[in-house]
Design a protein around this motif. Structure first.
Motif, PDB file in Angstrom:
ATOM      1  N   MET A   1       8.707  69.242  20.867  1.00 59.38           N
ATOM      2  CA  MET A   1       8.277  69.560  19.524  1.00 59.38           C
ATOM      3  C   MET A   1       9.248  70.564  18.918  1.00 59.38           C
ATOM      4  O   MET A   1       9.590  71.545  19.533  1.00 59.38           O
ATOM      5  N   THR A   2       9.660  70.292  17.710  1.00 57.97           N
ATOM      6  CA  THR A   2      10.655  71.137  17.066  1.00 57.97           C
ATOM      7  C   THR A   2      10.085  72.009  15.959  1.00 57.97           C
ATOM      8  O   THR A   2      10.677  73.007  15.597  1.00 57.97           O
ATOM      9  N   HIS A   3       8.941  71.598  15.418  1.00 59.24           N
ATOM     10  CA  HIS A   3       8.321  72.322  14.320  1.00 59.24           C
ATOM     11  C   HIS A   3       6.815  72.395  14.532  1.00 59.24           C
ATOM     12  O   HIS A   3       6.294  71.822  15.493  1.00 59.24           O
ATOM     13  N   GLN A   4       6.146  73.079  13.617  1.00 62.63           N
ATOM     14  CA  GLN A   4       4.690  73.138  13.685  1.00 62.63           C
ATOM     15  C   GLN A   4       4.131  73.333  12.277  1.00 62.63           C
ATOM     16  O   GLN A   4       4.813  73.807  11.382  1.00 62.63           O
ATOM     17  N   LEU A   5       2.884  72.915  12.126  1.00 59.21           N
ATOM     18  CA  LEU A   5       2.123  73.174  10.911  1.00 59.21           C
ATOM     19  C   LEU A   5       1.056  74.186  11.274  1.00 59.21           C
ATOM     20  O   LEU A   5       0.314  73.984  12.234  1.00 59.21           O
ATOM     21  N   ARG A   6       0.999  75.294  10.542  1.00 59.93           N
ATOM     22  CA  ARG A   6       0.031  76.359  10.810  1.00 59.93           C
ATOM     23  C   ARG A   6      -0.857  76.528   9.586  1.00 59.93           C
ATOM     24  O   ARG A   6      -0.368  76.754   8.484  1.00 59.93           O
ATOM     25  N   VAL A   7      -2.167  76.419   9.780  1.00 59.35           N
ATOM     26  CA  VAL A   7      -3.110  76.674   8.694  1.00 59.35           C
ATOM     27  C   VAL A   7      -3.232  78.187   8.570  1.00 59.35           C
ATOM     28  O   VAL A   7      -3.615  78.868   9.517  1.00 59.35           O
ATOM     29  N   THR A   8      -2.875  78.720   7.393  1.00 59.47           N
ATOM     30  CA  THR A   8      -2.881  80.172   7.199  1.00 59.47           C
ATOM     31  C   THR A   8      -4.060  80.653   6.362  1.00 59.47           C
ATOM     32  O   THR A   8      -4.428  81.814   6.441  1.00 59.47           O
ATOM     33  N   VAL A   9      -4.635  79.757   5.543  1.00 63.52           N
ATOM     34  CA  VAL A   9      -5.777  80.104   4.707  1.00 63.52           C
ATOM     35  C   VAL A   9      -6.739  78.930   4.720  1.00 63.52           C
ATOM     36  O   VAL A   9      -6.313  77.778   4.686  1.00 63.52           O
ATOM     37  N   GLY A  10      -8.036  79.237   4.768  1.00 67.59           N
ATOM     38  CA  GLY A  10      -9.038  78.175   4.709  1.00 67.59           C
ATOM     39  C   GLY A  10      -9.910  78.160   5.945  1.00 67.59           C
ATOM     40  O   GLY A  10      -9.776  79.012   6.832  1.00 67.59           O
ATOM     41  N   PRO A  11     -10.803  77.182   6.027  1.00 72.99           N
ATOM     42  CA  PRO A  11     -11.774  77.152   7.117  1.00 72.99           C
ATOM     43  C   PRO A  11     -11.170  76.936   8.502  1.00 72.99           C
ATOM     44  O   PRO A  11     -11.801  77.249   9.497  1.00 72.99           O
ATOM     45  N   ALA A  12      -9.937  76.444   8.581  1.00 70.28           N
ATOM     46  CA  ALA A  12      -9.296  76.219   9.885  1.00 70.28           C
ATOM     47  C   ALA A  12      -8.125  77.178  10.099  1.00 70.28           C
ATOM     48  O   ALA A  12      -7.217  76.889  10.879  1.00 70.28           O
ATOM     49  N   ALA A  13      -8.130  78.335   9.415  1.00 71.54           N
ATOM     50  CA  ALA A  13      -7.031  79.301   9.542  1.00 71.54           C
ATOM     51  C   ALA A  13      -6.756  79.604  11.010  1.00 71.54           C
ATOM     52  O   ALA A  13      -7.674  79.820  11.792  1.00 71.54           O
ATOM     53  N   GLY A  14      -5.485  79.564  11.370  1.00 70.30           N
ATOM     54  CA  GLY A  14      -5.070  79.797  12.750  1.00 70.30           C
ATOM     55  C   GLY A  14      -4.775  78.521  13.516  1.00 70.30           C
ATOM     56  O   GLY A  14      -4.093  78.549  14.544  1.00 70.30           O
ATOM     57  N   GLN A  15      -5.257  77.385  13.046  1.00 65.58           N
ATOM     58  CA  GLN A  15      -5.000  76.111  13.712  1.00 65.58           C
ATOM     59  C   GLN A  15      -3.517  75.778  13.609  1.00 65.58           C
ATOM     60  O   GLN A  15      -2.897  75.940  12.567  1.00 65.58           O
ATOM     61  N   VAL A  16      -2.908  75.313  14.717  1.00 65.44           N
ATOM     62  CA  VAL A  16      -1.487  74.977  14.767  1.00 65.44           C
ATOM     63  C   VAL A  16      -1.334  73.563  15.311  1.00 65.44           C
ATOM     64  O   VAL A  16      -1.966  73.204  16.309  1.00 65.44           O
ATOM     65  N   LEU A  17      -0.480  72.759  14.658  1.00 68.30           N
ATOM     66  CA  LEU A  17      -0.172  71.414  15.113  1.00 68.30           C
ATOM     67  C   LEU A  17       1.329  71.313  15.368  1.00 68.30           C
ATOM     68  O   LEU A  17       2.117  71.396  14.426  1.00 68.30           O
ATOM     69  N   PRO A  18       1.758  71.147  16.636  1.00 71.62           N
ATOM     70  CA  PRO A  18       3.186  70.921  16.907  1.00 71.62           C
ATOM     71  C   PRO A  18       3.595  69.547  16.365  1.00 71.62           C
ATOM     72  O   PRO A  18       2.852  68.581  16.496  1.00 71.62           O
ATOM     73  N   ILE A  19       4.767  69.467  15.738  1.00 74.71           N
ATOM     74  CA  ILE A  19       5.246  68.194  15.201  1.00 74.71           C
ATOM     75  C   ILE A  19       6.720  67.992  15.555  1.00 74.71           C
ATOM     76  O   ILE A  19       7.438  68.958  15.814  1.00 74.71           O
ATOM     77  N   SER A  20       7.160  66.739  15.569  1.00 74.91           N
ATOM     78  CA  SER A  20       8.546  66.380  15.877  1.00 74.91           C
ATOM     79  C   SER A  20       9.050  65.345  14.891  1.00 74.91           C
ATOM     80  O   SER A  20       8.269  64.568  14.333  1.00 74.91           O
ATOM     81  N   ALA A  21      10.349  65.291  14.749  1.00 74.91           N
ATOM     82  CA  ALA A  21      10.974  64.263  13.914  1.00 74.91           C
ATOM     83  C   ALA A  21      10.675  62.890  14.497  1.00 74.91           C
ATOM     84  O   ALA A  21      10.459  62.742  15.702  1.00 74.91           O
ATOM     85  N   GLY A  22      10.647  61.897  13.634  1.00 74.64           N
ATOM     86  CA  GLY A  22      10.433  60.529  14.069  1.00 74.64           C
ATOM     87  C   GLY A  22       8.996  60.061  13.972  1.00 74.64           C
ATOM     88  O   GLY A  22       8.700  58.910  14.286  1.00 74.64           O
ATOM     89  N   TYR A  23       8.118  60.929  13.546  1.00 73.16           N
ATOM     90  CA  TYR A  23       6.700  60.579  13.443  1.00 73.16           C
ATOM     91  C   TYR A  23       6.173  60.913  12.050  1.00 73.16           C
ATOM     92  O   TYR A  23       6.733  61.734  11.344  1.00 73.16           O
ATOM     93  N   LEU A  24       5.075  60.289  11.714  1.00 74.08           N
ATOM     94  CA  LEU A  24       4.381  60.531  10.460  1.00 74.08           C
ATOM     95  C   LEU A  24       3.094  61.275  10.795  1.00 74.08           C
ATOM     96  O   LEU A  24       2.335  60.843  11.650  1.00 74.08           O
TER      97      LEU A  24
END
Length: 137
Positions: A1-24
C-alpha cells in the motif's frame, strides 16, 4: 500500500483505509464501499471514488450523489487530481488523502495541485481500473 484515506471529520473520524495504485476505491455509506461510513446518512451508497491513472496520479471522482463532493470548499461534478495532503468533503465527512503511514496533521490546511490540469474533459479521462483489492462478499 502506497497511500491511505483518513477520515478526519465526521462520524467515522480516525478511520484509515490503505490504498494502492491500480485499483478503484469507493467511498460511501454502502457496505460495498471500501471506505464505508454507514453512520453518515448524508452520503450516497457510492458517493465518490479514488483511482490512479497510468502515471500514478490520484484522482477523486464524484459519483451521482445528491449531497455533492467538495474539494477545497468547492463543489465539483466530475473528477479532480489530488495529491498527498488533499482533504475533501463527502456528505458530513472530511477525508484526507495521505502517503501510507502518515498521521493526521493537526490543523493542516487542505491543499490540492495538478499535474497539468486539475480537471479532465471526458475525451482525456484516464481509463478506470475495474478491479478492487477488497473482497466483495
Amino acid at each position: 500500500m502506497t497511500h491511505q484515506l483518513r477520515v478526519t471529520v465526521g462520524p467515522a473520524a480516525g478511520q484509515v483505509l490503505p490504498i494502492s495504485a491500480g485499483y478503484l476505491y469507493s467511498i460511501g455509506r454502502g457496505a460495498e464501499a471500501q471506505l464505508s461510513i454507514p453512520q453518515d446518512t448524508t452520503l450516497s451508497r457510492s458517493h465518490a471514488q479514488i483511482y490512479f491513472d497510468q502515471a500514478n496520479n490520484a484522482w477523486l471522482l464524484k459519483n451521482e450523489s445528491q449531497h455533492g463532493t467538495l474539494l477545497n470548499g468547492e463543489v465539483f461534478n466530475d473528477h479532480r487530481y489530488i495529491q498527498p495532503g488533499t482533504s475533501f468533503q463527502v456528505g458530513d465527512s472530511t477525508v484526507m488523502f495521505q502517503v501510507a503511514g502518515e498521521a493526521a496533521p493537526a490543523g493542516a490546511p487542505a491543499r490540492a495541485g495538478a499535474p497539468a490540469s486539475s480537471c479532465l474533459d471526458e475525451s482525456s479521462r484516464p481509463a478506470l481500473p475495474t478491479s478492487s483489492p477488497c473482497p466483495t462478499d
